[in-house]
Write an enzyme that holds these catalytic residues in place. Structure first.
Site, PDB file in Angstrom:
ATOM      1  N   SER A 136       0.838  -1.193   0.000  1.00 38.52           N
ATOM      2  CA  SER A 136       0.000   0.000   0.000  1.00 38.52           C
ATOM      3  C   SER A 136       0.877   1.248   0.000  1.00 38.52           C
ATOM      4  O   SER A 136       1.978   1.244   0.573  1.00 38.52           O
ATOM      5  CB  SER A 136      -0.850  -0.009   1.275  1.00 38.52           C
ATOM      6  OG  SER A 136      -1.490   1.231   1.460  1.00 38.52           O
ATOM      7  N   LYS A 163       2.135  -3.675   6.784  1.00 40.65           N
ATOM      8  CA  LYS A 163       2.521  -3.793   5.366  1.00 40.65           C
ATOM      9  C   LYS A 163       4.040  -3.619   5.205  1.00 40.65           C
ATOM     10  O   LYS A 163       4.684  -4.341   4.456  1.00 40.65           O
ATOM     11  CB  LYS A 163       1.789  -2.743   4.527  1.00 40.65           C
ATOM     12  CG  LYS A 163       0.295  -2.985   4.406  1.00 40.65           C
ATOM     13  CD  LYS A 163       0.014  -4.145   3.475  1.00 40.65           C
ATOM     14  CE  LYS A 163      -1.426  -4.584   3.531  1.00 40.65           C
ATOM     15  NZ  LYS A 163      -1.689  -5.852   2.852  1.00 40.65           N
ATOM     16  N   TYR A 176      -1.703  -0.637  10.773  1.00 43.21           N
ATOM     17  CA  TYR A 176      -1.984  -1.240   9.456  1.00 43.21           C
ATOM     18  C   TYR A 176      -0.800  -1.002   8.517  1.00 43.21           C
ATOM     19  O   TYR A 176      -0.272  -1.935   7.903  1.00 43.21           O
ATOM     20  CB  TYR A 176      -3.278  -0.664   8.855  1.00 43.21           C
ATOM     21  CG  TYR A 176      -3.417  -0.982   7.383  1.00 43.21           C
ATOM     22  CD1 TYR A 176      -3.690  -2.284   6.965  1.00 43.21           C
ATOM     23  CD2 TYR A 176      -3.233   0.000   6.405  1.00 43.21           C
ATOM     24  CE1 TYR A 176      -3.780  -2.596   5.608  1.00 43.21           C
ATOM     25  CE2 TYR A 176      -3.320  -0.297   5.063  1.00 43.21           C
ATOM     26  CZ  TYR A 176      -3.596  -1.600   4.663  1.00 43.21           C
ATOM     27  OH  TYR A 176      -3.670  -1.895   3.326  1.00 43.21           O
TER      28      TYR A 176
HETATM   29  P1  NAD Z   1     -10.958  -7.056   1.168  1.00 45.48           P
HETATM   30  O1  NAD Z   1     -11.202  -7.030   2.627  1.00 45.48           O
HETATM   31  O2  NAD Z   1     -12.094  -6.822   0.241  1.00 45.48           O
HETATM   32  O3  NAD Z   1     -10.277  -8.442   0.759  1.00 45.48           O
HETATM   33  C1  NAD Z   1      -9.417  -9.146   1.626  1.00 45.48           C
HETATM   34  C2  NAD Z   1      -9.879 -10.599   1.636  1.00 45.48           C
HETATM   35  O4  NAD Z   1      -9.023 -11.329   2.503  1.00 45.48           O
HETATM   36  C3  NAD Z   1     -11.304 -10.765   2.159  1.00 45.48           C
HETATM   37  O5  NAD Z   1     -12.033 -11.591   1.271  1.00 45.48           O
HETATM   38  C4  NAD Z   1     -11.115 -11.454   3.522  1.00 45.48           C
HETATM   39  O6  NAD Z   1     -12.197 -12.317   3.817  1.00 45.48           O
HETATM   40  C5  NAD Z   1      -9.807 -12.187   3.308  1.00 45.48           C
HETATM   41  N1  NAD Z   1      -9.018 -12.428   4.522  1.00 45.48           N
HETATM   42  C6  NAD Z   1      -8.673 -11.536   5.484  1.00 45.48           C
HETATM   43  N2  NAD Z   1      -7.922 -12.133   6.418  1.00 45.48           N
HETATM   44  C7  NAD Z   1      -7.761 -13.429   6.017  1.00 45.48           C
HETATM   45  C8  NAD Z   1      -7.068 -14.538   6.552  1.00 45.48           C
HETATM   46  N3  NAD Z   1      -6.400 -14.449   7.710  1.00 45.48           N
HETATM   47  N4  NAD Z   1      -7.103 -15.701   5.887  1.00 45.48           N
HETATM   48  C9  NAD Z   1      -7.781 -15.810   4.723  1.00 45.48           C
HETATM   49  N5  NAD Z   1      -8.472 -14.791   4.168  1.00 45.48           N
HETATM   50  C10 NAD Z   1      -8.450 -13.614   4.813  1.00 45.48           C
HETATM   51  O7  NAD Z   1      -9.778  -6.017   0.873  1.00 45.48           O
HETATM   52  P2  NAD Z   1      -9.236  -5.476  -0.515  1.00 45.48           P
HETATM   53  O8  NAD Z   1      -9.623  -4.034  -0.628  1.00 45.48           O
HETATM   54  O9  NAD Z   1      -9.569  -6.415  -1.594  1.00 45.48           O
HETATM   55  O10 NAD Z   1      -7.679  -5.500  -0.201  1.00 45.48           O
HETATM   56  C11 NAD Z   1      -6.855  -6.576  -0.622  1.00 45.48           C
HETATM   57  C12 NAD Z   1      -5.446  -6.307  -0.142  1.00 45.48           C
HETATM   58  O11 NAD Z   1      -4.985  -5.081  -0.705  1.00 45.48           O
HETATM   59  C13 NAD Z   1      -5.298  -6.167   1.362  1.00 45.48           C
HETATM   60  O12 NAD Z   1      -4.107  -6.797   1.759  1.00 45.48           O
HETATM   61  C14 NAD Z   1      -5.194  -4.669   1.583  1.00 45.48           C
HETATM   62  O13 NAD Z   1      -4.453  -4.350   2.727  1.00 45.48           O
HETATM   63  C15 NAD Z   1      -4.484  -4.228   0.325  1.00 45.48           C
HETATM   64  N6  NAD Z   1      -4.759  -2.834  -0.030  1.00 45.48           N
HETATM   65  C16 NAD Z   1      -6.047  -2.414  -0.204  1.00 45.48           C
HETATM   66  C17 NAD Z   1      -6.328  -1.094  -0.526  1.00 45.48           C
HETATM   67  C18 NAD Z   1      -7.738  -0.584  -0.665  1.00 45.48           C
HETATM   68  O14 NAD Z   1      -7.948   0.626  -0.607  1.00 45.48           O
HETATM   69  N7  NAD Z   1      -8.729  -1.447  -0.880  1.00 45.48           N
HETATM   70  C19 NAD Z   1      -5.256  -0.183  -0.697  1.00 45.48           C
HETATM   71  C20 NAD Z   1      -3.950  -0.647  -0.525  1.00 45.48           C
HETATM   72  C21 NAD Z   1      -3.719  -1.988  -0.203  1.00 45.48           C
HETATM   73  C1  WQD Z   2      -9.881   9.734   0.546  1.00 49.12           C
HETATM   74  C2  WQD Z   2     -10.174  11.212   0.760  1.00 49.12           C
HETATM   75  C3  WQD Z   2     -10.661  11.784   3.051  1.00 49.12           C
HETATM   76  C4  WQD Z   2     -14.426   9.602   3.417  1.00 49.12           C
HETATM   77  C5  WQD Z   2      -7.166   4.829   2.706  1.00 49.12           C
HETATM   78  C6  WQD Z   2      -6.073   4.210   3.539  1.00 49.12           C
HETATM   79  C7  WQD Z   2      -4.929   3.785   2.677  1.00 49.12           C
HETATM   80  C8  WQD Z   2      -5.404   2.875   1.532  1.00 49.12           C
HETATM   81  C9  WQD Z   2      -6.558   3.479   0.795  1.00 49.12           C
HETATM   82  C10 WQD Z   2      -5.168   0.579   2.216  1.00 49.12           C
HETATM   83  C11 WQD Z   2      -9.523  11.800   2.025  1.00 49.12           C
HETATM   84  C12 WQD Z   2     -11.862  12.033   2.174  1.00 49.12           C
HETATM   85  C13 WQD Z   2     -13.236  10.141   2.944  1.00 49.12           C
HETATM   86  C14 WQD Z   2     -15.521  10.464   3.671  1.00 49.12           C
HETATM   87  C15 WQD Z   2     -14.175  12.318   2.949  1.00 49.12           C
HETATM   88  N1  WQD Z   2      -5.880   1.606   2.022  1.00 49.12           N
HETATM   89  N2  WQD Z   2     -13.128  11.471   2.712  1.00 49.12           N
HETATM   90  N3  WQD Z   2     -15.354  11.799   3.411  1.00 49.12           N
HETATM   91  O1  WQD Z   2      -7.538   7.827   3.491  1.00 49.12           O
HETATM   92  O2  WQD Z   2      -6.661   8.268   1.150  1.00 49.12           O
HETATM   93  O3  WQD Z   2      -6.631   5.991   2.061  1.00 49.12           O
HETATM   94  O4  WQD Z   2      -7.582   3.899   1.705  1.00 49.12           O
HETATM   95  O5  WQD Z   2      -3.995   0.417   2.111  1.00 49.12           O
HETATM   96  O6  WQD Z   2      -4.015   3.122   3.483  1.00 49.12           O
HETATM   97  O7  WQD Z   2      -5.634   5.161   4.490  1.00 49.12           O
HETATM   98  O8  WQD Z   2      -8.786   6.972   1.443  1.00 49.12           O
HETATM   99  O9  WQD Z   2     -11.121   6.907   0.707  1.00 49.12           O
HETATM  100  O10 WQD Z   2     -10.639   7.040   3.183  1.00 49.12           O
HETATM  101  O11 WQD Z   2     -10.181   9.038   1.749  1.00 49.12           O
HETATM  102  O12 WQD Z   2     -14.092  13.522   2.736  1.00 49.12           O
HETATM  103  O13 WQD Z   2     -16.611  10.038   4.106  1.00 49.12           O
HETATM  104  O14 WQD Z   2     -11.597  11.359   0.964  1.00 49.12           O
HETATM  105  O15 WQD Z   2     -10.549  12.779   4.031  1.00 49.12           O
HETATM  106  O16 WQD Z   2      -9.161  13.118   1.727  1.00 49.12           O
HETATM  107  P1  WQD Z   2      -7.377   7.380   2.120  1.00 49.12           P
HETATM  108  P2  WQD Z   2     -10.264   7.425   1.804  1.00 49.12           P
END
Ligand code: NAD
Ligand code: WQD
Length: 346
Positions: free
Chosen positions: A131, A159, A155
């Site tokens: 991330s 990572k 979190y």
């Molecule tokens: P998500 O929660 O939709 O998907 C994660 C999946 O992993 C889920 O289906 C959950 O049931 C499964 N899971 C969690 N813990 C588990 C475990 N211990 N064993 C087996 N399955 C497990 O999340 P996502 O948005 O699809 O994110 C996927 C990955 O990408 C995550 O590692 C997250 O940290 C990373 N990521 C997500 C975002 C985002 O904004 N969505 C941004 C950056 C990184």
């Molecule tokens: C985006 C913008 C908020 C909600 C997060 C995690 C990051 C990554 C992606 C996993 C910001 C604004 C939000 C609302 C708002 N995940 N906002 N009203 O914070 O950039 O990133 O998700 O790795 O680690 O921190 O994403 O979608 O929460 O916010 O105004 O109800 O929207 O303040 O400026 P963020 P977000």
């Protein structure tokens, strides 16, 4: 593993979730066999069936926890897995502050368990869902992969710890092929509207909140901060369509087919858009008004963050292609489809 030799078998831990399920589509449509491994703690059991409606055959789902090394090892062997995409994990920043042990256990111990199973099973190719949060507070923009790391919450640190473990592992044994993909802000849904992001409870993230306002599930959006040093005062983020992100995984796997070692890549669109720009794009895509009110800044938020994506373009031959309106219209169709689906199942 040679991914250019098509039809490799790929295990997707967390493949039932939001990003994993979209990656399953991209990989499957490119000719790979995908197997999902998920404990369903944050996803629904009907995802494989929905995927089957997109690409013709529901993928196998192994229900299990990544901390169960034995089950993982058996799964790698049973499905003759060539490469693993590790999506499984917990991902809510705020929750991680209150429950650090749960986050380190799931995300760090989970990764260690997977790596042990891979080592025992002779599988050495891994794409890890990292991330942009590993960069912490931006020191310059756009952020490239050389930007100092330093996460600001459990979190993010989970990572970062995993990235460091992976770098050590690759340094210890030249057979490992590892890509850490640092996602920026993934949004959007597959064009079929069969899969998308459907968080439980009140959404933490911006896009799911906007879409719930659009369908009337919530009355208005609260915009966190209108006095940032940005062009319209609201936060700026690098939103990337989840299908572009999914295709980035395919490109990373191809790259690992010919490159060993540890590699980090930013996956973002490479441009910043403000909260209000996203609101306007959603209004344009949906034809609906999104009522909003500007409230105080959310603690821990930064003004702007966006990626420099040259490395992925040059080394993976990948770049994001879809724009903000595409992102919003796919979410709008998905959200409406889900509302209909839920009505039918009542
Ligand atoms: P998500 O929660 O939709 O998907 C994660 C999946 O992993 C889920 O289906 C959950 O049931 C499964 N899971 C969690 N813990 C588990 C475990 N211990 N064993 C087996 N399955 C497990 O999340 P996502 O948005 O699809 O994110 C996927 C990955 O990408 C995550 O590692 C997250 O940290 C990373 N990521 C997500 C975002 C985002 O904004 N969505 C941004 C950056 C990184
Ligand atoms: C985006 C913008 C908020 C909600 C997060 C995690 C990051 C990554 C992606 C996993 C910001 C604004 C939000 C609302 C708002 N995940 N906002 N009203 O914070 O950039 O990133 O998700 O790795 O680690 O921190 O994403 O979608 O929460 O916010 O105004 O109800 O929207 O303040 O400026 P963020 P977000």
């Amino acid at each position: 593993m040679q991914c250019k030799r098509w039809n490799v078998n790929i295990l997707l831990t967390g493949g039932n979730g939001y990003i994993g399920s979209h990656a399953a589509v991209a990989l499957s449509q490119a000719g790979h066999e995908v197997v999902l491994f998920d404990n369903l703690c944050n996803s629904r059991a009907d995802v494989p069936g929905r995927l089957g409606r997109i690409f013709g055959r529901a993928p196998s789902l192994v229900r299990g926890d990544v901390r169960d090394t034995d089950l993982l090892r058996k799964t790698l062997c049973q499905y003759r897995v060539d490469a693993v995409l590790h999506f499984a994990g917990l991902k809510a920043v705020g929750e991680s502050v209150g429950m650090p042990l749960a986050y380190y256990d799931n995300n760090v111990s989970g990764a260690l368990s997977l790596l042990r199973a891979m080592q025992q099973g002779g599988v050495r190719t891994l794409v890890f869902s990292s991330s942009a949060t590993v960069y912490g507070e931006p020191r310059y923009l756009p952020m490239d992969e050389q930007h100092p790391t330093g996460a600001t919450n459990p979190y993010g640190r989970s990572k970062l710890h995993v990235e460091e473990v992976l770098a050590d592992l690759a340094a210890s044994d030249a057979d490992w092929r590892i890509a850490c993909l640092r996602y920026f802000n993934p949004v959007g849904a597959h064009e079929s509207s069969m899969i998308g992001e459907d968080p439980n409870g009140t959404p933490n993230n911006l896009m799911p909140f906007i879409s719930q306002v659009a369908v009337g599930r919530r009355s208005q959006l609260r915009v966190f901060g209108g006095d940032y040093d940005t062009h319209d005062g609201t936060g700026v983020r690098d939103f990337i369509h989840v299908m572009d992100l999914a295709e980035g995984h395919l490109a990373a796997l191809e790259f690992l087919g010919t490159n060993s070692g540890w590699h980090a890549f930013n996956l973002g669109a490479g441009r910043g858009s403000s909260v209000l720009e996203l609101v306007r794009a959603f209004e344009q895509a949906s034809g609906r008004k999104i009522p909003y009110v500007i409230v105080d800044r959310r603690p821990g938020d930064v003004a702007s963050t966006y990626a420099k994506v040259d490395k992925a373009r040059q080394m993976l031959g990948w770049q994001a292609r879809r724009g903000l309106v595409d992102m919003c219209s796919s979410v709008w169709r998905w959200q409406q489809n889900e509302v209909e689906h839920k009505k039918e199942s009542i």
